[in-house]
Enzyme design. Structure first.
Site, PDB file in Angstrom:
ATOM      1  N   ASN A   1     -21.022  46.006 -68.339  1.00 37.57           N
ATOM      2  CA  ASN A   1     -22.163  45.635 -69.180  1.00 37.57           C
ATOM      3  C   ASN A   1     -22.133  46.290 -70.560  1.00 37.57           C
ATOM      4  O   ASN A   1     -22.663  45.723 -71.516  1.00 37.57           O
ATOM      5  CB  ASN A   1     -23.448  46.028 -68.421  1.00 37.57           C
ATOM      6  CG  ASN A   1     -24.652  46.097 -69.329  1.00 37.57           C
ATOM      7  OD1 ASN A   1     -25.230  45.077 -69.691  1.00 37.57           O
ATOM      8  ND2 ASN A   1     -25.044  47.306 -69.721  1.00 37.57           N
TER       9      ASN A   1
ATOM     10  N   TYR B   1     -18.066  39.890 -83.007  1.00 37.82           N
ATOM     11  CA  TYR B   1     -18.813  39.890 -81.736  1.00 37.82           C
ATOM     12  C   TYR B   1     -18.503  38.613 -80.948  1.00 37.82           C
ATOM     13  O   TYR B   1     -18.264  38.671 -79.738  1.00 37.82           O
ATOM     14  CB  TYR B   1     -20.305  40.013 -82.030  1.00 37.82           C
ATOM     15  CG  TYR B   1     -21.186  40.156 -80.795  1.00 37.82           C
ATOM     16  CD1 TYR B   1     -21.191  41.329 -80.049  1.00 37.82           C
ATOM     17  CD2 TYR B   1     -22.030  39.114 -80.391  1.00 37.82           C
ATOM     18  CE1 TYR B   1     -22.009  41.465 -78.935  1.00 37.82           C
ATOM     19  CE2 TYR B   1     -22.849  39.251 -79.281  1.00 37.82           C
ATOM     20  CZ  TYR B   1     -22.838  40.423 -78.555  1.00 37.82           C
ATOM     21  OH  TYR B   1     -23.651  40.558 -77.445  1.00 37.82           O
TER      22      TYR B   1
ATOM     23  N   LYS C   1     -16.907  38.409 -77.157  1.00 38.72           N
ATOM     24  CA  LYS C   1     -17.620  37.816 -76.022  1.00 38.72           C
ATOM     25  C   LYS C   1     -16.910  36.559 -75.502  1.00 38.72           C
ATOM     26  O   LYS C   1     -16.978  36.234 -74.309  1.00 38.72           O
ATOM     27  CB  LYS C   1     -19.069  37.532 -76.409  1.00 38.72           C
ATOM     28  CG  LYS C   1     -19.879  38.809 -76.655  1.00 38.72           C
ATOM     29  CD  LYS C   1     -19.884  39.724 -75.424  1.00 38.72           C
ATOM     30  CE  LYS C   1     -20.771  40.941 -75.559  1.00 38.72           C
ATOM     31  NZ  LYS C   1     -20.819  41.773 -74.362  1.00 38.72           N
TER      32      LYS C   1
ATOM     33  N   THR D   1     -34.077  43.969 -76.136  1.00 36.50           N
ATOM     34  CA  THR D   1     -33.607  45.343 -75.901  1.00 36.50           C
ATOM     35  C   THR D   1     -33.473  46.002 -77.278  1.00 36.50           C
ATOM     36  O   THR D   1     -33.654  45.351 -78.307  1.00 36.50           O
ATOM     37  CB  THR D   1     -32.228  45.387 -75.206  1.00 36.50           C
ATOM     38  OG1 THR D   1     -31.245  44.908 -76.136  1.00 36.50           O
ATOM     39  CG2 THR D   1     -32.197  44.543 -73.943  1.00 36.50           C
TER      40      THR D   1
HETATM   41  P1  NAP Z   1     -28.379  48.395 -75.327  1.00 36.48           P
HETATM   42  O1  NAP Z   1     -29.827  48.461 -75.014  1.00 36.48           O
HETATM   43  O2  NAP Z   1     -27.861  48.915 -76.622  1.00 36.48           O
HETATM   44  O3  NAP Z   1     -27.597  49.076 -74.122  1.00 36.48           O
HETATM   45  C1  NAP Z   1     -26.215  49.227 -74.176  1.00 36.48           C
HETATM   46  C2  NAP Z   1     -25.833  50.476 -73.423  1.00 36.48           C
HETATM   47  O4  NAP Z   1     -24.395  50.593 -73.481  1.00 36.48           O
HETATM   48  C3  NAP Z   1     -26.407  51.744 -74.069  1.00 36.48           C
HETATM   49  O5  NAP Z   1     -26.867  52.641 -73.077  1.00 36.48           O
HETATM   50  C4  NAP Z   1     -25.216  52.306 -74.805  1.00 36.48           C
HETATM   51  O6  NAP Z   1     -25.232  53.719 -74.969  1.00 36.48           O
HETATM   52  C5  NAP Z   1     -24.081  51.916 -73.878  1.00 36.48           C
HETATM   53  N1  NAP Z   1     -22.794  52.014 -74.536  1.00 36.48           N
HETATM   54  C6  NAP Z   1     -22.479  51.734 -75.823  1.00 36.48           C
HETATM   55  N2  NAP Z   1     -21.198  52.015 -76.063  1.00 36.48           N
HETATM   56  C7  NAP Z   1     -20.694  52.491 -74.902  1.00 36.48           C
HETATM   57  C8  NAP Z   1     -19.422  52.984 -74.518  1.00 36.48           C
HETATM   58  N3  NAP Z   1     -18.407  53.053 -75.388  1.00 36.48           N
HETATM   59  N4  NAP Z   1     -19.249  53.397 -73.244  1.00 36.48           N
HETATM   60  C9  NAP Z   1     -20.285  53.365 -72.365  1.00 36.48           C
HETATM   61  N5  NAP Z   1     -21.508  52.927 -72.668  1.00 36.48           N
HETATM   62  C10 NAP Z   1     -21.709  52.493 -73.925  1.00 36.48           C
HETATM   63  O7  NAP Z   1     -27.888  46.874 -75.293  1.00 36.48           O
HETATM   64  P2  NAP Z   1     -28.217  45.682 -74.283  1.00 36.48           P
HETATM   65  O8  NAP Z   1     -28.939  44.648 -75.048  1.00 36.48           O
HETATM   66  O9  NAP Z   1     -28.725  46.167 -73.004  1.00 36.48           O
HETATM   67  O10 NAP Z   1     -26.721  45.145 -74.074  1.00 36.48           O
HETATM   68  C11 NAP Z   1     -26.022  45.221 -72.839  1.00 36.48           C
HETATM   69  C12 NAP Z   1     -24.995  44.100 -72.792  1.00 36.48           C
HETATM   70  O11 NAP Z   1     -25.671  42.852 -72.913  1.00 36.48           O
HETATM   71  C13 NAP Z   1     -23.986  44.151 -73.942  1.00 36.48           C
HETATM   72  O12 NAP Z   1     -22.699  43.818 -73.462  1.00 36.48           O
HETATM   73  C14 NAP Z   1     -24.483  43.084 -74.880  1.00 36.48           C
HETATM   74  O13 NAP Z   1     -23.460  42.572 -75.713  1.00 36.48           O
HETATM   75  C15 NAP Z   1     -25.022  42.069 -73.903  1.00 36.48           C
HETATM   76  N6  NAP Z   1     -25.947  41.110 -74.498  1.00 36.48           N
HETATM   77  C16 NAP Z   1     -27.157  41.513 -74.992  1.00 36.48           C
HETATM   78  C17 NAP Z   1     -28.008  40.566 -75.561  1.00 36.48           C
HETATM   79  C18 NAP Z   1     -29.341  40.933 -76.121  1.00 36.48           C
HETATM   80  O14 NAP Z   1     -29.992  40.059 -76.736  1.00 36.48           O
HETATM   81  N7  NAP Z   1     -29.832  42.133 -75.949  1.00 36.48           N
HETATM   82  C19 NAP Z   1     -27.604  39.235 -75.637  1.00 36.48           C
HETATM   83  C20 NAP Z   1     -26.360  38.867 -75.144  1.00 36.48           C
HETATM   84  C21 NAP Z   1     -25.536  39.810 -74.563  1.00 36.48           C
HETATM   85  P3  NAP Z   1     -25.862  54.398 -76.279  1.00 36.48           P
HETATM   86  O15 NAP Z   1     -27.300  54.591 -75.968  1.00 36.48           O
HETATM   87  O16 NAP Z   1     -25.148  55.677 -76.440  1.00 36.48           O
HETATM   88  O17 NAP Z   1     -25.638  53.463 -77.427  1.00 36.48           O
END
Ligand code: NAP
Length: 257
Positions: free
Chosen positions: A94, A159, A163, A194
């Site tokens: 994730n 990005y 993906k 988020t």
């Molecule tokens: P988020 O709230 O930023 O959570 C991401 C988590 O991943 C954070 O805890 C972050 O840690 C951690 N992380 C970042 N770099 C890392 C690394 N090198 N190793 C381990 N952990 C790491 O983002 P989210 O929205 O939940 O996103 C989670 C996934 O969903 C991602 O793959 C994202 O691309 C995907 N996604 C999100 C959305 C959206 O709208 N939110 C849409 C499509 C896809 P830190 O706190 O240290 O940064």
């Protein structure tokens, strides 16, 4: 307590915050023990540490492992940590980063960093888990892609590339691992509320939010729990014949005009 994931052990990268945190809590509510693998313990959005919250609100066991997904050794350590609970049965790749960019100004370091986290992290996270799963006779791998892995956007080309790569890695891994009992599927979230969409690429709470909502038939942004429910389906036996699939979780945005 419902027990769709009884006797399962899930490793969730990026599980401290956002979608990963919701997935971890949902899985634990269905009986899975949880390894949170993240670079930092604290949720970006604030609140209790995810593994502590899980132990307080469910009967599941949970632990945190410091893991940078760009480091293959860290990913192996995270999978190894699951042995304490009986060994990984579900791997959720994730962790990911997202930001906008001006294509003509992207330098090699910025490109490599996003590729390393979003693509290399998924590849080797899946590999580390698969080694254990093949030996054990089965498992499930869930890779978090995005609607940006289905359609191109000029505002975040790198990005989209990462993906899209996750989508095809998922299909290819499913082909490779299916005969060994390991199912591999991808989730493609749309706009999910988020810190990624409130801070890193601000949409929620800005003028852009209205435009987005008009393009979403369900007329709301997704919540991390929407992604978590989909992950639960893919992790459980309810999806036993679903393999090499992309599940879009976007309120209808991608497939409509
Ligand atoms: P988020 O709230 O930023 O959570 C991401 C988590 O991943 C954070 O805890 C972050 O840690 C951690 N992380 C970042 N770099 C890392 C690394 N090198 N190793 C381990 N952990 C790491 O983002 P989210 O929205 O939940 O996103 C989670 C996934 O969903 C991602 O793959 C994202 O691309 C995907 N996604 C999100 C959305 C959206 O709208 N939110 C849409 C499509 C896809 P830190 O706190 O240290 O940064």
């Amino acid at each position: 307590m419902s027990t769709l994931l009884k006797d399962n052990v899930a490793v969730i990268t990026g599980g401290s915050s956002g979608n990963g945190r919701a997935i971890a809590r949902r899985f634990a509510s269905e009986g899975a023990d949880i390894v949170i693998a993240d670079i930092q313990e604290s949720p970006r959005e604030g609140g209790d540490l995810t593994h502590e919250l899980i132990e307080a609100e469910t009967e599941a066991r949970a632990t945190f492992v410091e893991c940078d997904v760009t480091n293959v050794g860290d990913l192996e350590t995270a999978v190894e940590a699951a042995e304490e609970f009986g060994g990984v049965t579900v791997m959720v790749n994730n962790a990911g980063i997202f930001h906008g960019e001006e294509f003509l100004e992207v330098d090699e370091d910025a490109f490599d960093r996003m590729m390393d986290i979003n693509v290399k992290g998924v590849y080797f996270g899946a590999q580390a888990a698969a080694k254990r799963m093949v030996e054990a006779g089965g498992g499930r791998i869930i890779n978090i892609s995005s609607v940006a892995g289905l359609e191109g956007s000029g505002e975040f080309i790198t990005y989209c590339g990462t993906k899209g790569a996750v989508r095809l890695l998922t299909y290819a891994m499913a082909a490779n691992l299916g005969p060994d009992g390991v199912r591999v599927n991808a989730i493609h979230p749309g706009l999910i509320e988020t810190t990624m969409t409130t801070e890193d690429y601000p949409i929620m709470g800005t003028d852009a939010e209205e435009d987005f909502l008009r393009s979403i038939p369900s007329r709301r942004a997704g919540q991390p729990e929407d992604v978590a429910d989909t992950a639960l389906y893919l992790a459980s036996d309810l999806s036993d014949y679903v393999n090499g699939e992309s599940l879009i979780v976007d309120g209808g945005m991608t497939n409509t005009q």
